[in-house]
Design a protein around this motif. Structure first.
Motif, PDB file in Angstrom:
ATOM      1  N   LEU A  31       0.839  -1.195   0.000  1.00 14.06           N
ATOM      2  CA  LEU A  31       0.000   0.000   0.000  1.00 14.06           C
ATOM      3  C   LEU A  31       0.876   1.246   0.000  1.00 14.06           C
ATOM      4  O   LEU A  31       2.051   1.195   0.357  1.00 14.06           O
ATOM      5  N   ALA A  32       0.302   2.358  -0.390  1.00 11.80           N
ATOM      6  CA  ALA A  32       0.966   3.664  -0.362  1.00 11.80           C
ATOM      7  C   ALA A  32       2.285   3.652  -1.134  1.00 11.80           C
ATOM      8  O   ALA A  32       3.246   4.312  -0.757  1.00 11.80           O
ATOM      9  N   LEU A  33       2.307   2.922  -2.224  1.00 18.29           N
ATOM     10  CA  LEU A  33       3.540   2.846  -3.009  1.00 18.29           C
ATOM     11  C   LEU A  33       3.853   4.176  -3.686  1.00 18.29           C
ATOM     12  O   LEU A  33       5.020   4.551  -3.821  1.00 18.29           O
ATOM     13  N   GLU A  34       2.825   4.884  -4.113  1.00 18.79           N
ATOM     14  CA  GLU A  34       3.053   6.151  -4.805  1.00 18.79           C
ATOM     15  C   GLU A  34       3.748   7.161  -3.909  1.00 18.79           C
ATOM     16  O   GLU A  34       4.572   7.958  -4.376  1.00 18.79           O
ATOM     17  N   ASP A  35       3.449   7.125  -2.614  1.00 17.04           N
ATOM     18  CA  ASP A  35       4.041   8.097  -1.681  1.00 17.04           C
ATOM     19  C   ASP A  35       5.553   7.919  -1.554  1.00 17.04           C
ATOM     20  O   ASP A  35       6.261   8.874  -1.213  1.00 17.04           O
ATOM     21  N   ASP A  36       6.041   6.713  -1.797  1.00 16.86           N
ATOM     22  CA  ASP A  36       7.459   6.418  -1.613  1.00 16.86           C
ATOM     23  C   ASP A  36       8.188   6.207  -2.936  1.00 16.86           C
ATOM     24  O   ASP A  36       9.321   5.734  -2.953  1.00 16.86           O
ATOM     25  N   ALA A  37       7.550   6.532  -4.046  1.00 18.70           N
ATOM     26  CA  ALA A  37       8.153   6.281  -5.348  1.00 18.70           C
ATOM     27  C   ALA A  37       9.049   7.442  -5.783  1.00 18.70           C
ATOM     28  O   ALA A  37       8.728   8.603  -5.571  1.00 18.70           O
ATOM     29  N   VAL A  38      10.192   7.103  -6.370  1.00 17.56           N
ATOM     30  CA  VAL A  38      11.078   8.077  -6.996  1.00 17.56           C
ATOM     31  C   VAL A  38      11.507   7.503  -8.344  1.00 17.56           C
ATOM     32  O   VAL A  38      11.434   6.293  -8.565  1.00 17.56           O
ATOM     33  N   GLU A  39      11.945   8.363  -9.225  1.00 14.71           N
ATOM     34  CA  GLU A  39      12.372   7.907 -10.539  1.00 14.71           C
ATOM     35  C   GLU A  39      13.895   7.852 -10.600  1.00 14.71           C
ATOM     36  O   GLU A  39      14.581   8.829 -10.283  1.00 14.71           O
ATOM     37  N   VAL A  40      14.423   6.699 -11.000  1.00 12.28           N
ATOM     38  CA  VAL A  40      15.856   6.498 -11.144  1.00 12.28           C
ATOM     39  C   VAL A  40      16.111   5.874 -12.514  1.00 12.28           C
ATOM     40  O   VAL A  40      15.593   4.791 -12.810  1.00 12.28           O
ATOM     41  N   ALA A  41      16.873   6.577 -13.350  1.00 17.22           N
ATOM     42  CA  ALA A  41      17.202   6.087 -14.700  1.00 17.22           C
ATOM     43  C   ALA A  41      15.949   5.712 -15.478  1.00 17.22           C
ATOM     44  O   ALA A  41      15.916   4.717 -16.204  1.00 17.22           O
ATOM     45  N   GLY A  42      14.889   6.513 -15.300  1.00 11.40           N
ATOM     46  CA  GLY A  42      13.665   6.289 -16.041  1.00 11.40           C
ATOM     47  C   GLY A  42      12.748   5.239 -15.464  1.00 11.40           C
ATOM     48  O   GLY A  42      11.677   4.971 -16.022  1.00 11.40           O
ATOM     49  N   LEU A  43      13.143   4.625 -14.346  1.00 10.28           N
ATOM     50  CA  LEU A  43      12.314   3.605 -13.713  1.00 10.28           C
ATOM     51  C   LEU A  43      11.732   4.138 -12.412  1.00 10.28           C
ATOM     52  O   LEU A  43      12.403   4.854 -11.668  1.00 10.28           O
ATOM     53  N   SER A  44      10.503   3.772 -12.138  1.00  9.82           N
ATOM     54  CA  SER A  44       9.875   4.135 -10.873  1.00  9.82           C
ATOM     55  C   SER A  44      10.282   3.102  -9.824  1.00  9.82           C
ATOM     56  O   SER A  44       9.990   1.908  -9.974  1.00  9.82           O
ATOM     57  N   VAL A  45      10.990   3.554  -8.793  1.00  9.20           N
ATOM     58  CA  VAL A  45      11.459   2.657  -7.734  1.00  9.20           C
ATOM     59  C   VAL A  45      11.061   3.219  -6.377  1.00  9.20           C
ATOM     60  O   VAL A  45      10.752   4.407  -6.248  1.00  9.20           O
ATOM     61  N   LEU A  46      11.061   2.357  -5.374  1.00 10.45           N
ATOM     62  CA  LEU A  46      10.758   2.796  -4.014  1.00 10.45           C
ATOM     63  C   LEU A  46      11.990   3.429  -3.380  1.00 10.45           C
ATOM     64  O   LEU A  46      13.118   3.028  -3.640  1.00 10.45           O
ATOM     65  N   ARG A  47      11.747   4.410  -2.529  1.00 12.02           N
ATOM     66  CA  ARG A  47      12.846   5.033  -1.792  1.00 12.02           C
ATOM     67  C   ARG A  47      13.573   3.985  -0.949  1.00 12.02           C
ATOM     68  O   ARG A  47      12.980   3.020  -0.466  1.00 12.02           O
ATOM     69  N   LEU A  48      14.870   4.231  -0.763  1.00 14.42           N
ATOM     70  CA  LEU A  48      15.695   3.292  -0.011  1.00 14.42           C
ATOM     71  C   LEU A  48      15.110   3.014   1.365  1.00 14.42           C
ATOM     72  O   LEU A  48      15.061   1.865   1.814  1.00 14.42           O
ATOM     73  N   GLU A  49      14.662   4.057   2.060  1.00  6.55           N
ATOM     74  CA  GLU A  49      14.152   3.880   3.423  1.00  6.55           C
ATOM     75  C   GLU A  49      12.932   2.955   3.443  1.00  6.55           C
ATOM     76  O   GLU A  49      12.784   2.136   4.358  1.00  6.55           O
ATOM     77  N   ARG A  50      12.070   3.075   2.436  1.00  2.00           N
ATOM     78  CA  ARG A  50      10.893   2.205   2.369  1.00  2.00           C
ATOM     79  C   ARG A  50      11.304   0.765   2.064  1.00  2.00           C
ATOM     80  O   ARG A  50      10.783  -0.191   2.663  1.00  2.00           O
ATOM     81  N   VAL A  51      12.245   0.591   1.151  1.00  2.00           N
ATOM     82  CA  VAL A  51      12.704  -0.754   0.807  1.00  2.00           C
ATOM     83  C   VAL A  51      13.305  -1.450   2.028  1.00  2.00           C
ATOM     84  O   VAL A  51      12.977  -2.605   2.330  1.00  2.00           O
ATOM     85  N   VAL A  52      14.178  -0.738   2.747  1.00  2.00           N
ATOM     86  CA  VAL A  52      14.821  -1.336   3.917  1.00  2.00           C
ATOM     87  C   VAL A  52      13.783  -1.663   4.988  1.00  2.00           C
ATOM     88  O   VAL A  52      13.830  -2.739   5.608  1.00  2.00           O
ATOM     89  N   ALA A  53      12.825  -0.777   5.208  1.00  2.00           N
ATOM     90  CA  ALA A  53      11.774  -1.035   6.194  1.00  2.00           C
ATOM     91  C   ALA A  53      10.980  -2.285   5.836  1.00  2.00           C
ATOM     92  O   ALA A  53      10.696  -3.131   6.703  1.00  2.00           O
ATOM     93  N   ASP A  54      10.622  -2.433   4.560  1.00  2.00           N
ATOM     94  CA  ASP A  54       9.882  -3.622   4.130  1.00  2.00           C
ATOM     95  C   ASP A  54      10.709  -4.888   4.324  1.00  2.00           C
ATOM     96  O   ASP A  54      10.202  -5.909   4.793  1.00  2.00           O
ATOM     97  N   LEU A  55      11.990  -4.832   3.961  1.00  2.00           N
ATOM     98  CA  LEU A  55      12.850  -6.002   4.111  1.00  2.00           C
ATOM     99  C   LEU A  55      12.954  -6.422   5.578  1.00  2.00           C
ATOM    100  O   LEU A  55      12.890  -7.608   5.907  1.00  2.00           O
ATOM    101  N   LEU A  56      13.132  -5.451   6.470  1.00  2.00           N
ATOM    102  CA  LEU A  56      13.281  -5.756   7.887  1.00  2.00           C
ATOM    103  C   LEU A  56      12.037  -6.420   8.456  1.00  2.00           C
ATOM    104  O   LEU A  56      12.127  -7.234   9.378  1.00  2.00           O
ATOM    105  N   CYS A  57      10.883  -6.073   7.926  1.00  2.00           N
ATOM    106  CA  CYS A  57       9.625  -6.616   8.448  1.00  2.00           C
ATOM    107  C   CYS A  57       9.270  -7.974   7.865  1.00  2.00           C
ATOM    108  O   CYS A  57       8.589  -8.763   8.524  1.00  2.00           O
ATOM    109  N   ARG A  58       9.731  -8.269   6.649  1.00  2.00           N
ATOM    110  CA  ARG A  58       9.181  -9.455   5.991  1.00  2.00           C
ATOM    111  C   ARG A  58      10.214 -10.494   5.553  1.00  2.00           C
ATOM    112  O   ARG A  58       9.862 -11.667   5.389  1.00  2.00           O
ATOM    113  N   ASP A  59      11.483 -10.102   5.340  1.00  2.00           N
ATOM    114  CA  ASP A  59      12.442 -11.025   4.754  1.00  2.00           C
ATOM    115  C   ASP A  59      13.263 -11.746   5.816  1.00  2.00           C
ATOM    116  O   ASP A  59      13.125 -11.488   7.005  1.00  2.00           O
TER     117      ASP A  59
END
Length: 237
Positions: A31-59
């Motif tokens: 959820l709320a992916l748009e709020d954490d999205a940034v564009e890198v090299a033409g691709l829409s990616v999640l901000r580093l802080e959001r990615v790390v938070a998700d990894l810590l909770c689920r992986d």
């Protein structure tokens, strides 16, 4: 990175999206992916802080912790605590609350001082075995204050050091490693050495480290597995 398999690719999509996991592709719903999205090299990616938070909770906790530790290291001394706070905010406000307690425990443990993911995984493993958190890459100085070398993991108050001998980093360094250990022992350290292959079974590491703490007059009441959820402990069993 050279020599690393780029697959599987992991992406996050909104709930209800048609895309599904398949060979070479792992799909996460969020959820709320748009709020954490940034564009890198033409691709829409999640901000580093959001990615790390998700990894810590689920992986897998040791893998997520290694990513976190490297993310803090990349921020440098000046930006490390700001990045930690930003990741903590993402964990606290994450739409899915599962894994939040474990994620915050891992966030507090990370130092950002490990020089490699292997060192980060070692730190995680030590604490998950129930040992006190060591200092990572502790400098050992000469009489003039110059740094002689860095200790991979150390408990300086107990004069205990743990040296991790990775495959490539220690090839041809046997004489240097022996001199380093002799210097540490001269300074009163108990030195435990662990090779990469030794991490498949940590029985010897547990035994030798427990003995080192007992030699310093400290009997630990350890609670192994404290950093893992029940689900991840069952996966490793």
């Amino acid at each position: 990175m050279h020599g690393r398999d780029p697959l599987p690719v992991q992406i996050s999509v909104p709930y209800g999206h048609w895309l599904r996991t398949r060979p070479g592709l792992v799909v996460h719903n969020g959820l709320a992916l748009e709020d954490d999205a940034v564009e890198v090299a033409g691709l829409s990616v999640l901000r580093l802080e959001r990615v790390v938070a998700d990894l810590l909770c689920r992986d897998r906790p040791q893998d997520a912790f290694a990513v976190l530790d490297q993310a803090l290291a990349a921020a440098g001394e000046a930006g490390r605590e700001r990045r930690r706070a930003a990741i903590g905010e993402k964990i606290a406000t994450r739409p899915d609350p599962r894994g939040r307690k474990r994620a915050l425990a891992l966030l507090g443990l990370a130092s950002g001082r490990a020089l490699s993911p292997a060192e980060s995984r070692m730190l995680y493993r030590l604490v998950d075995l129930g040992f006190p958190a060591p200092q990572a890459n502790l400098p050992v100085r000469d009489a003039n204050g110059q740094v002689l070398f860095l200790l991979d993991h150390a408990w300086p108050e107990f004069r205990i050091a743990l040296e991790y001998d990775g495959h490539a980093a220690h090839l041809g360094r046997e004489d240097e490693d022996a001199a380093r250990q002799a210097e540490l022992e001269r300074r009163g350290y108990i030195v435990i050495r662990v090779r990469a292959e030794g991490m498949r079974d940590v029985t010897r590491l547990e035994r030798e480290l427990s003995a080192a703490f007992r030699a310093r007059g400290l009997v630990l009441r350890r609670q192994p597995g404290s950093l893992q959820t029940r689900r991840h402990r069952e996966r490793q069993a």
